[in-house]
Design a protein around this motif. Sequence first.
Motif, PDB file in Angstrom:
ATOM      1  N   TYR A   1     -18.131 -32.696  15.632  1.00  0.00           N
ATOM      2  CA  TYR A   1     -18.087 -33.106  14.232  1.00  0.00           C
ATOM      3  C   TYR A   1     -16.778 -32.643  13.590  1.00  0.00           C
ATOM      4  O   TYR A   1     -16.249 -31.581  13.937  1.00  0.00           O
ATOM      5  CB  TYR A   1     -19.289 -32.513  13.498  1.00  0.00           C
ATOM      6  CG  TYR A   1     -20.596 -32.906  14.135  1.00  0.00           C
ATOM      7  CD1 TYR A   1     -21.247 -34.083  13.789  1.00  0.00           C
ATOM      8  CD2 TYR A   1     -21.158 -32.113  15.131  1.00  0.00           C
ATOM      9  CE1 TYR A   1     -22.432 -34.458  14.408  1.00  0.00           C
ATOM     10  CE2 TYR A   1     -22.346 -32.477  15.749  1.00  0.00           C
ATOM     11  CZ  TYR A   1     -22.977 -33.651  15.395  1.00  0.00           C
ATOM     12  OH  TYR A   1     -24.147 -34.029  16.010  1.00  0.00           O
TER      13      TYR A   1
ATOM     14  N   GLU B   1     -16.011 -31.205  10.816  1.00  0.00           N
ATOM     15  CA  GLU B   1     -16.025 -29.866  10.234  1.00  0.00           C
ATOM     16  C   GLU B   1     -15.957 -28.784  11.304  1.00  0.00           C
ATOM     17  O   GLU B   1     -15.309 -27.746  11.113  1.00  0.00           O
ATOM     18  CB  GLU B   1     -17.289 -29.651   9.391  1.00  0.00           C
ATOM     19  CG  GLU B   1     -17.491 -30.689   8.313  1.00  0.00           C
ATOM     20  CD  GLU B   1     -18.450 -31.784   8.753  1.00  0.00           C
ATOM     21  OE1 GLU B   1     -19.493 -31.960   8.106  1.00  0.00           O
ATOM     22  OE2 GLU B   1     -18.138 -32.458   9.768  1.00  0.00           O
TER      23      GLU B   1
ATOM     24  N   ASP C   1     -12.908 -26.127  11.647  1.00  0.00           N
ATOM     25  CA  ASP C   1     -13.244 -24.709  11.676  1.00  0.00           C
ATOM     26  C   ASP C   1     -12.618 -24.034  12.891  1.00  0.00           C
ATOM     27  O   ASP C   1     -12.130 -22.900  12.803  1.00  0.00           O
ATOM     28  CB  ASP C   1     -14.766 -24.532  11.700  1.00  0.00           C
ATOM     29  CG  ASP C   1     -15.177 -23.078  11.665  1.00  0.00           C
ATOM     30  OD1 ASP C   1     -14.966 -22.429  10.634  1.00  0.00           O
ATOM     31  OD2 ASP C   1     -15.700 -22.581  12.689  1.00  0.00           O
TER      32      ASP C   1
ATOM     33  N   TYR D   1     -23.836 -27.226  14.819  1.00  0.00           N
ATOM     34  CA  TYR D   1     -23.422 -27.832  13.544  1.00  0.00           C
ATOM     35  C   TYR D   1     -24.409 -27.449  12.440  1.00  0.00           C
ATOM     36  O   TYR D   1     -24.019 -27.031  11.343  1.00  0.00           O
ATOM     37  CB  TYR D   1     -23.369 -29.348  13.744  1.00  0.00           C
ATOM     38  CG  TYR D   1     -22.884 -30.173  12.582  1.00  0.00           C
ATOM     39  CD1 TYR D   1     -21.856 -29.757  11.745  1.00  0.00           C
ATOM     40  CD2 TYR D   1     -23.459 -31.429  12.327  1.00  0.00           C
ATOM     41  CE1 TYR D   1     -21.416 -30.541  10.689  1.00  0.00           C
ATOM     42  CE2 TYR D   1     -23.019 -32.227  11.283  1.00  0.00           C
ATOM     43  CZ  TYR D   1     -22.006 -31.775  10.461  1.00  0.00           C
ATOM     44  OH  TYR D   1     -21.568 -32.559   9.426  1.00  0.00           O
TER      45      TYR D   1
ATOM     46  N   PHE E   1     -23.453 -25.110   9.165  1.00  0.00           N
ATOM     47  CA  PHE E   1     -23.334 -25.710   7.834  1.00  0.00           C
ATOM     48  C   PHE E   1     -24.662 -25.925   7.110  1.00  0.00           C
ATOM     49  O   PHE E   1     -24.668 -26.189   5.905  1.00  0.00           O
ATOM     50  CB  PHE E   1     -22.563 -27.029   7.926  1.00  0.00           C
ATOM     51  CG  PHE E   1     -21.120 -26.843   8.295  1.00  0.00           C
ATOM     52  CD1 PHE E   1     -20.189 -26.470   7.342  1.00  0.00           C
ATOM     53  CD2 PHE E   1     -20.693 -26.986   9.604  1.00  0.00           C
ATOM     54  CE1 PHE E   1     -18.862 -26.278   7.674  1.00  0.00           C
ATOM     55  CE2 PHE E   1     -19.359 -26.802   9.956  1.00  0.00           C
ATOM     56  CZ  PHE E   1     -18.448 -26.438   8.987  1.00  0.00           C
TER      57      PHE E   1
ATOM     58  N   TRP F   1     -26.317 -29.567   4.145  1.00  0.00           N
ATOM     59  CA  TRP F   1     -25.033 -30.257   4.374  1.00  0.00           C
ATOM     60  C   TRP F   1     -25.166 -31.361   5.415  1.00  0.00           C
ATOM     61  O   TRP F   1     -24.665 -32.468   5.237  1.00  0.00           O
ATOM     62  CB  TRP F   1     -23.965 -29.251   4.799  1.00  0.00           C
ATOM     63  CG  TRP F   1     -22.645 -29.879   5.145  1.00  0.00           C
ATOM     64  CD1 TRP F   1     -22.207 -30.240   6.389  1.00  0.00           C
ATOM     65  CD2 TRP F   1     -21.606 -30.248   4.241  1.00  0.00           C
ATOM     66  NE1 TRP F   1     -20.952 -30.806   6.322  1.00  0.00           N
ATOM     67  CE2 TRP F   1     -20.570 -30.826   5.007  1.00  0.00           C
ATOM     68  CE3 TRP F   1     -21.448 -30.159   2.854  1.00  0.00           C
ATOM     69  CZ2 TRP F   1     -19.387 -31.298   4.438  1.00  0.00           C
ATOM     70  CZ3 TRP F   1     -20.273 -30.628   2.283  1.00  0.00           C
ATOM     71  CH2 TRP F   1     -19.260 -31.181   3.067  1.00  0.00           C
TER      72      TRP F   1
ATOM     73  N   LYS G   1     -19.188 -36.931   8.046  1.00  0.00           N
ATOM     74  CA  LYS G   1     -18.602 -36.705   6.730  1.00  0.00           C
ATOM     75  C   LYS G   1     -17.205 -37.324   6.657  1.00  0.00           C
ATOM     76  O   LYS G   1     -16.423 -37.294   7.618  1.00  0.00           O
ATOM     77  CB  LYS G   1     -18.501 -35.207   6.449  1.00  0.00           C
ATOM     78  CG  LYS G   1     -19.836 -34.483   6.464  1.00  0.00           C
ATOM     79  CD  LYS G   1     -20.746 -34.910   5.329  1.00  0.00           C
ATOM     80  CE  LYS G   1     -22.009 -34.053   5.291  1.00  0.00           C
ATOM     81  NZ  LYS G   1     -22.928 -34.438   4.199  1.00  0.00           N
TER      82      LYS G   1
ATOM     83  N   GLU H   1     -14.853 -35.463   1.791  1.00  0.00           N
ATOM     84  CA  GLU H   1     -16.060 -34.657   1.609  1.00  0.00           C
ATOM     85  C   GLU H   1     -15.891 -33.249   2.164  1.00  0.00           C
ATOM     86  O   GLU H   1     -16.386 -32.286   1.583  1.00  0.00           O
ATOM     87  CB  GLU H   1     -17.256 -35.330   2.294  1.00  0.00           C
ATOM     88  CG  GLU H   1     -17.724 -36.610   1.628  1.00  0.00           C
ATOM     89  CD  GLU H   1     -18.920 -37.211   2.354  1.00  0.00           C
ATOM     90  OE1 GLU H   1     -20.070 -36.908   1.963  1.00  0.00           O
ATOM     91  OE2 GLU H   1     -18.706 -37.965   3.330  1.00  0.00           O
ATOM     92  N   TYR H   2     -15.226 -33.137   3.323  1.00  0.00           N
ATOM     93  CA  TYR H   2     -15.147 -31.810   3.949  1.00  0.00           C
ATOM     94  C   TYR H   2     -13.806 -31.114   3.755  1.00  0.00           C
ATOM     95  O   TYR H   2     -13.668 -29.920   4.064  1.00  0.00           O
ATOM     96  CB  TYR H   2     -15.467 -31.894   5.445  1.00  0.00           C
ATOM     97  CG  TYR H   2     -14.489 -32.638   6.309  1.00  0.00           C
ATOM     98  CD1 TYR H   2     -13.309 -32.039   6.753  1.00  0.00           C
ATOM     99  CD2 TYR H   2     -14.743 -33.944   6.732  1.00  0.00           C
ATOM    100  CE1 TYR H   2     -12.414 -32.717   7.563  1.00  0.00           C
ATOM    101  CE2 TYR H   2     -13.862 -34.629   7.546  1.00  0.00           C
ATOM    102  CZ  TYR H   2     -12.706 -34.007   7.967  1.00  0.00           C
ATOM    103  OH  TYR H   2     -11.822 -34.678   8.775  1.00  0.00           O
ATOM    104  N   ARG H   3     -12.817 -31.803   3.238  1.00  0.00           N
ATOM    105  CA  ARG H   3     -11.495 -31.209   3.059  1.00  0.00           C
ATOM    106  C   ARG H   3     -11.569 -29.882   2.285  1.00  0.00           C
ATOM    107  O   ARG H   3     -10.945 -28.877   2.658  1.00  0.00           O
ATOM    108  CB  ARG H   3     -10.590 -32.193   2.317  1.00  0.00           C
ATOM    109  CG  ARG H   3      -9.152 -31.720   2.179  1.00  0.00           C
ATOM    110  CD  ARG H   3      -8.387 -32.573   1.174  1.00  0.00           C
ATOM    111  NE  ARG H   3      -8.117 -33.919   1.648  1.00  0.00           N
ATOM    112  CZ  ARG H   3      -7.082 -34.259   2.408  1.00  0.00           C
ATOM    113  NH1 ARG H   3      -6.233 -33.333   2.817  1.00  0.00           N
ATOM    114  NH2 ARG H   3      -6.895 -35.515   2.766  1.00  0.00           N
TER     115      ARG H   3
ATOM    116  N   LEU I   1     -13.771 -27.674   2.115  1.00  0.00           N
ATOM    117  CA  LEU I   1     -14.375 -26.547   2.820  1.00  0.00           C
ATOM    118  C   LEU I   1     -13.331 -25.689   3.524  1.00  0.00           C
ATOM    119  O   LEU I   1     -13.577 -24.513   3.801  1.00  0.00           O
ATOM    120  CB  LEU I   1     -15.387 -27.045   3.864  1.00  0.00           C
ATOM    121  CG  LEU I   1     -16.615 -27.793   3.371  1.00  0.00           C
ATOM    122  CD1 LEU I   1     -17.467 -28.210   4.562  1.00  0.00           C
ATOM    123  CD2 LEU I   1     -17.427 -26.932   2.409  1.00  0.00           C
TER     124      LEU I   1
END
Length: 400
Positions: A45, A47, A51, A91, A95, A99, A115, A119-121, A123
């Motif tokens: 994913y 995110e 990460d 995941y 999150f 989420w 996402k 939407e995730y930027r 984070l």
Amino acid sequence: MRLIQLLLLLIVIAACDSSEETVEEKNWYKGNLHTHSYWSDGDDYPEMIMDWYKSHGYDFAVLSDHNVLARQEKWKLIPKSPTHKKALDKYLAKFGEEWVEYREDSAGRVEVRLKKLEEYRGLFEEDGKFLIIESEEITAGFEKKPLHMNVTNIQEFIAPQGGSSVPEILQNNLDEVKEQREATGEPMFLHINHPNFGWAITPEDIMQLNGERFFEVYNGHPYVNNYGDSLRPSMEVLWDKVQVAYLQAGKPLLYGLAVDDAHHYHVFNEKSSNPGRGWVVVRSAELAPAALVEAMEAGDFYASTGVSLEKLDFDGRTLSLKIEEEEGVDYTVQFFGTRTSSPEMYGELFKEVEGSQAEYTMQKEDMYVRAKIVSNKLKENPYKPGDTEVAWTQPVRMEQ
């Protein structure tokens, strides 16, 4: 009169100090320019991937999925395998249920909503600490040859352009990026991905292009043939061969990138395309897309698989560098170039230095020079078994 002279002197000193501050304010930023997610053929994913890069000391990263930007609604059907189930569990653990959006159909198949970037930027991004740059891997082909090109800091989706030959297709896509850059006013560039993947792109193909400034001298995917074979050139040989042709034709220097081209984030081995194999380190006034692109277009960066530089300078004639040493590691610095008197001897080894500091002063006949730093430290999870950590500086030309 003396007061006026004193004031003028103070103004000159202040200007010099300001100029020095500008130089000192530039920082080195580590980033990866080629990576994939579930938005195309990656296995994790967005995110989770961001990460990974942020937690491993990167300052910027992209997701360059094939022929798509992460802007629309997309649900991913999760394959029924232990690896993919474990990925979903990780995941969710990272999150949380609030989420992660997923659903199960009557057959027990699970779909997860991917996402969008916007939407995730938030984070991950932090001013001066971590940046996500939007990218797309324009994926075309010609006679079963894979023609892949990444666009860094893309502003709008670009559909892959066709053509009647490899060079024509590459040029048509280059022209699309140029057109978008001019229309939006946003700095961006297209680079050629893994030329030897499928033995698709030859030096002669790249020589015909107008406007190409970047290619991947190193790609961490295990099937891209970075080192060539008995019939076809390695990426470094290709680099020097094209460089000579470009300079003879009055074109700008060609710069070399190191990238991951990561697809696999759960199993780390020589058969997988994993993160952490290659990156660029850019010297920029700020951690912002336009500033990074402009610095790279000026050649103010180096590519690496592990070696870090403490100093890298070119004063118009002498290329000098200092390595950020690791205890117990030995280094060899090699300066490669080509002379105007023997252009057929492209990529000649001009000088070799053992140690952590080296410099090369260009001669009148030198068309360009670039440095390769080779360490004796084995690369962790390498592209090929036995690889050691290396770095490449960008080619420079002597100022007239």
